[in-house]
Design a protein around this motif. Structure first.
Motif, PDB file in Angstrom:
ATOM      1  N   ASN A 179     -65.192  28.141 -40.949  1.00  0.00           N
ATOM      2  CA  ASN A 179     -63.914  28.066 -40.241  1.00  0.00           C
ATOM      3  C   ASN A 179     -63.802  26.631 -39.704  1.00  0.00           C
ATOM      4  OD1 ASN A 179     -65.443  30.275 -37.827  1.00  0.00           O
ATOM      5  ND2 ASN A 179     -65.435  28.049 -37.673  1.00  0.00           N
ATOM      6  N   GLY A 180     -62.877  26.370 -38.815  1.00  0.00           N
ATOM      7  CA  GLY A 180     -62.734  25.027 -38.276  1.00  0.00           C
ATOM      8  C   GLY A 180     -63.923  24.645 -37.402  1.00  0.00           C
ATOM      9  N   TYR A 181     -64.368  23.403 -37.530  1.00  0.00           N
ATOM     10  CA  TYR A 181     -65.472  22.886 -36.719  1.00  0.00           C
ATOM     11  C   TYR A 181     -65.029  21.607 -36.018  1.00  0.00           C
ATOM     12  CZ  TYR A 181     -69.085  26.164 -38.104  1.00  0.00           C
ATOM     13  OH  TYR A 181     -69.833  27.313 -38.258  1.00  0.00           O
ATOM     14  N   THR A 211     -54.322  26.585 -32.437  1.00  0.00           N
ATOM     15  CA  THR A 211     -55.452  25.690 -32.700  1.00  0.00           C
ATOM     16  C   THR A 211     -55.856  24.859 -31.485  1.00  0.00           C
ATOM     17  OG1 THR A 211     -53.912  24.029 -33.602  1.00  0.00           O
ATOM     18  CG2 THR A 211     -54.982  25.521 -35.169  1.00  0.00           C
ATOM     19  N   ASN A 212     -55.125  24.980 -30.391  1.00  0.00           N
ATOM     20  CA  ASN A 212     -55.484  24.232 -29.178  1.00  0.00           C
ATOM     21  C   ASN A 212     -56.627  24.884 -28.407  1.00  0.00           C
ATOM     22  OD1 ASN A 212     -53.875  21.985 -29.324  1.00  0.00           O
ATOM     23  ND2 ASN A 212     -52.143  22.934 -28.267  1.00  0.00           N
ATOM     24  N   SER A 213     -56.942  26.128 -28.744  1.00  0.00           N
ATOM     25  CA  SER A 213     -58.044  26.820 -28.075  1.00  0.00           C
ATOM     26  C   SER A 213     -59.377  26.261 -28.541  1.00  0.00           C
ATOM     27  CB  SER A 213     -57.983  28.322 -28.379  1.00  0.00           C
ATOM     28  OG  SER A 213     -59.157  28.964 -27.936  1.00  0.00           O
ATOM     29  N   GLN A 214     -60.202  25.808 -27.602  1.00  0.00           N
ATOM     30  CA  GLN A 214     -61.499  25.238 -27.953  1.00  0.00           C
ATOM     31  C   GLN A 214     -62.439  26.276 -28.558  1.00  0.00           C
ATOM     32  OE1 GLN A 214     -62.280  21.898 -27.842  1.00  0.00           O
ATOM     33  NE2 GLN A 214     -60.097  21.768 -27.413  1.00  0.00           N
ATOM     34  N   ASP A 215     -62.214  27.534 -28.263  1.00  0.00           N
ATOM     35  CA  ASP A 215     -63.112  28.594 -28.713  1.00  0.00           C
ATOM     36  C   ASP A 215     -63.085  28.784 -30.231  1.00  0.00           C
ATOM     37  OD1 ASP A 215     -64.967  30.740 -28.080  1.00  0.00           O
ATOM     38  OD2 ASP A 215     -63.373  32.098 -28.721  1.00  0.00           O
ATOM     39  N   ILE A 216     -62.022  28.330 -30.891  1.00  0.00           N
ATOM     40  CA  ILE A 216     -61.936  28.563 -32.333  1.00  0.00           C
ATOM     41  C   ILE A 216     -62.726  27.529 -33.132  1.00  0.00           C
ATOM     42  CG2 ILE A 216     -59.641  29.568 -32.047  1.00  0.00           C
ATOM     43  CD1 ILE A 216     -58.592  27.047 -33.565  1.00  0.00           C
ATOM     44  N   TRP A 217     -63.110  26.432 -32.478  1.00  0.00           N
ATOM     45  CA  TRP A 217     -63.801  25.360 -33.193  1.00  0.00           C
ATOM     46  C   TRP A 217     -65.306  25.536 -33.079  1.00  0.00           C
ATOM     47  CZ3 TRP A 217     -60.621  22.743 -36.197  1.00  0.00           C
ATOM     48  CH2 TRP A 217     -59.271  22.657 -35.826  1.00  0.00           C
ATOM     49  N   GLY A 218     -65.980  25.633 -34.223  1.00  0.00           N
ATOM     50  CA  GLY A 218     -67.426  25.792 -34.230  1.00  0.00           C
ATOM     51  C   GLY A 218     -68.151  24.505 -33.864  1.00  0.00           C
ATOM     52  N   ASN A 219     -69.419  24.643 -33.482  1.00  0.00           N
ATOM     53  CA  ASN A 219     -70.280  23.506 -33.156  1.00  0.00           C
ATOM     54  C   ASN A 219     -70.996  23.056 -34.431  1.00  0.00           C
ATOM     55  OD1 ASN A 219     -72.185  21.701 -32.249  1.00  0.00           O
ATOM     56  ND2 ASN A 219     -73.341  23.190 -31.043  1.00  0.00           N
ATOM     57  N   PRO A 220     -70.719  21.853 -34.927  1.00  0.00           N
ATOM     58  CA  PRO A 220     -71.345  21.408 -36.182  1.00  0.00           C
ATOM     59  C   PRO A 220     -72.864  21.483 -36.163  1.00  0.00           C
ATOM     60  CG  PRO A 220     -69.602  19.896 -35.528  1.00  0.00           C
ATOM     61  CD  PRO A 220     -69.790  20.840 -34.379  1.00  0.00           C
ATOM     62  N   GLU A 221     -73.490  21.190 -35.026  1.00  0.00           N
ATOM     63  CA  GLU A 221     -74.955  21.208 -34.940  1.00  0.00           C
ATOM     64  C   GLU A 221     -75.515  22.591 -35.244  1.00  0.00           C
ATOM     65  OE1 GLU A 221     -76.989  18.714 -34.402  1.00  0.00           O
ATOM     66  OE2 GLU A 221     -75.557  17.116 -33.908  1.00  0.00           O
ATOM     67  N   ALA A 222     -74.723  23.615 -34.936  1.00  0.00           N
ATOM     68  CA  ALA A 222     -75.197  24.985 -35.164  1.00  0.00           C
ATOM     69  C   ALA A 222     -75.300  25.334 -36.638  1.00  0.00           C
ATOM     70  CB  ALA A 222     -74.261  25.970 -34.457  1.00  0.00           C
ATOM     71  N   THR A 223     -74.700  24.518 -37.503  1.00  0.00           N
ATOM     72  CA  THR A 223     -74.748  24.812 -38.945  1.00  0.00           C
ATOM     73  C   THR A 223     -76.023  24.307 -39.609  1.00  0.00           C
ATOM     74  OG1 THR A 223     -73.691  22.725 -39.647  1.00  0.00           O
ATOM     75  CG2 THR A 223     -72.235  24.568 -39.052  1.00  0.00           C
ATOM     76  N   VAL A 224     -76.785  23.455 -38.921  1.00  0.00           N
ATOM     77  CA  VAL A 224     -77.914  22.788 -39.569  1.00  0.00           C
ATOM     78  C   VAL A 224     -78.953  23.781 -40.082  1.00  0.00           C
ATOM     79  CG1 VAL A 224     -79.885  21.259 -39.205  1.00  0.00           C
ATOM     80  CG2 VAL A 224     -77.623  20.598 -38.376  1.00  0.00           C
ATOM     81  N   ILE A 245     -65.161  32.909 -36.309  1.00  0.00           N
ATOM     82  CA  ILE A 245     -63.758  33.087 -36.673  1.00  0.00           C
ATOM     83  C   ILE A 245     -63.656  33.462 -38.145  1.00  0.00           C
ATOM     84  CG2 ILE A 245     -61.494  31.994 -36.797  1.00  0.00           C
ATOM     85  CD1 ILE A 245     -62.549  32.394 -33.930  1.00  0.00           C
ATOM     86  N   ALA A 246     -64.411  32.761 -38.975  1.00  0.00           N
ATOM     87  CA  ALA A 246     -64.417  33.063 -40.411  1.00  0.00           C
ATOM     88  C   ALA A 246     -64.887  34.487 -40.662  1.00  0.00           C
ATOM     89  CB  ALA A 246     -65.319  32.073 -41.146  1.00  0.00           C
ATOM     90  N   TYR A 247     -65.983  34.874 -40.002  1.00  0.00           N
ATOM     91  CA  TYR A 247     -66.532  36.212 -40.236  1.00  0.00           C
ATOM     92  C   TYR A 247     -65.518  37.294 -39.853  1.00  0.00           C
ATOM     93  CZ  TYR A 247     -69.027  40.540 -39.735  1.00  0.00           C
ATOM     94  OH  TYR A 247     -69.383  41.856 -39.839  1.00  0.00           O
TER      95      TYR A 247
END
Length: 274
Positions: A179-181, A211-224, A245-247
């Motif tokens: 989803n969005g990160y 899309t202004n809600s910060q909760d929808i954006w994932g943390n890139p570091e968490a994908t590592v 969000i994707a799930y």
């Protein structure tokens, strides 16, 4: 055992983050970008472990030249991470022909050219893993991202097909569907169509609010770690959603689609004929 990993779009975002994670644990990385000066810090830190190469994925000939350089330098390619791409924001009607063609050129054809360039190497090895960065928008859609959605739907079909064609050769494929990160994907890396049709203003306003809600954006570091897990597993998934969000979105959408399929089952079968 260390792996040889070829990553496109490695100058920033997921590409650079994952490249450094691989380097930190001892893998060898061929990192490509249009501007390899953005990789100078990794080269200084990791030396011969990293091979920075200039690559425009829109240039098919260049992709083959780069793949050959990587094979010659490292001795093969264990994993391709097809990551290069960008977002195009705007309604479908407002999108110009040039914008639409450029979006498909990079997101779809760029992925195709790189896959075609590494497949001869992987066939010769009788092993390999193609990891394609797609999007959960390759499975569903959002307004104002029509051509981007279409490019990811196309990529999904491409990589799934490659997987069916190469499985007997020991080559695996995985589609990562984030989803969005909180990268610059929706910022400086994105392009905008000209918003000049006022009838679409309510759609733009609704999209902006959502899309202004910060909760929808994932943390890139968490994908590592999930990314490294995909590379290390003997039986990688054909598809893997990244982000809550994707799930939740895709789970709900597919549940409803299955209901529709069952509700219209008799009509579908009748349409086949005798």
């Amino acid at each position: 055992m260390s792996k040889i990993v070829f990553i496109t779009g490695a100058s920033k975002g997921f590409g650079k983050l994952w490249a450094e994670a691989l380097l930190q644990r001892g893998d060898k990385v061929a990192a490509t970008a249009r501007n390899i000066s953005a990789l100078a810090d990794l080269k200084e830190k990791y030396g011969d472990q990293i091979l920075p190469l200039k690559l425009d994925v829109n240039n098919r000939e260049e992709t083959f030249e780069v793949a050959e350089k990587i094979e010659k330098h490292f001795g093969g390619i264990d994993v391709l991470v097809n990551n290069a791409g960008y977002g195009l924001f705007g309604t479908t009607e407002e999108t110009t022909e040039q914008q639409a063609r450029e979006q498909m050129e990079t997101n779809f054809f760029g992925s195709l050219w790189v896959a075609q360039a590494v497949l001869p190497i992987m066939r010769k090895q009788k092993s390999g893993h193609i990891i394609q960065v797609s999007s959960f928008l390759g499975l569903t859609t959002l307004p104002l991202l029509g051509i981007y959605n279409a490019s990811k739907f196309a990529v999904e079909g491409l990589i799934e097909t490659i997987g069916t064609e190469t499985a007997h050769l020991g080559i695996k494929t995985t589609l990562i569907e984030p989803n969005g990160y909180a990268t610059d994907w929706a910022g400086t890396s994105a392009f905008q169509t000209s918003a000049d049709i006022s009838d679409y203003n309510p759609v733009r306003e609704s999209f902006s609010e959502a899309t202004n809600s910060q909760d929808i954006w994932g943390n890139p570091e968490a994908t590592v770690q999930p990314f490294l897990d995909i590379i290390d597993t003997q039986n990688p998934p054909q598809r893997l959603l990244f982000g809550k969000i994707a799930y939740h979105s895709i789970h709900e959408i597919y549940t409803n689609r299955l209901k529709d399929i069952e509700n219209w089952k008799e009509v579908s079968i009748k349409a086949h004929g005798a």
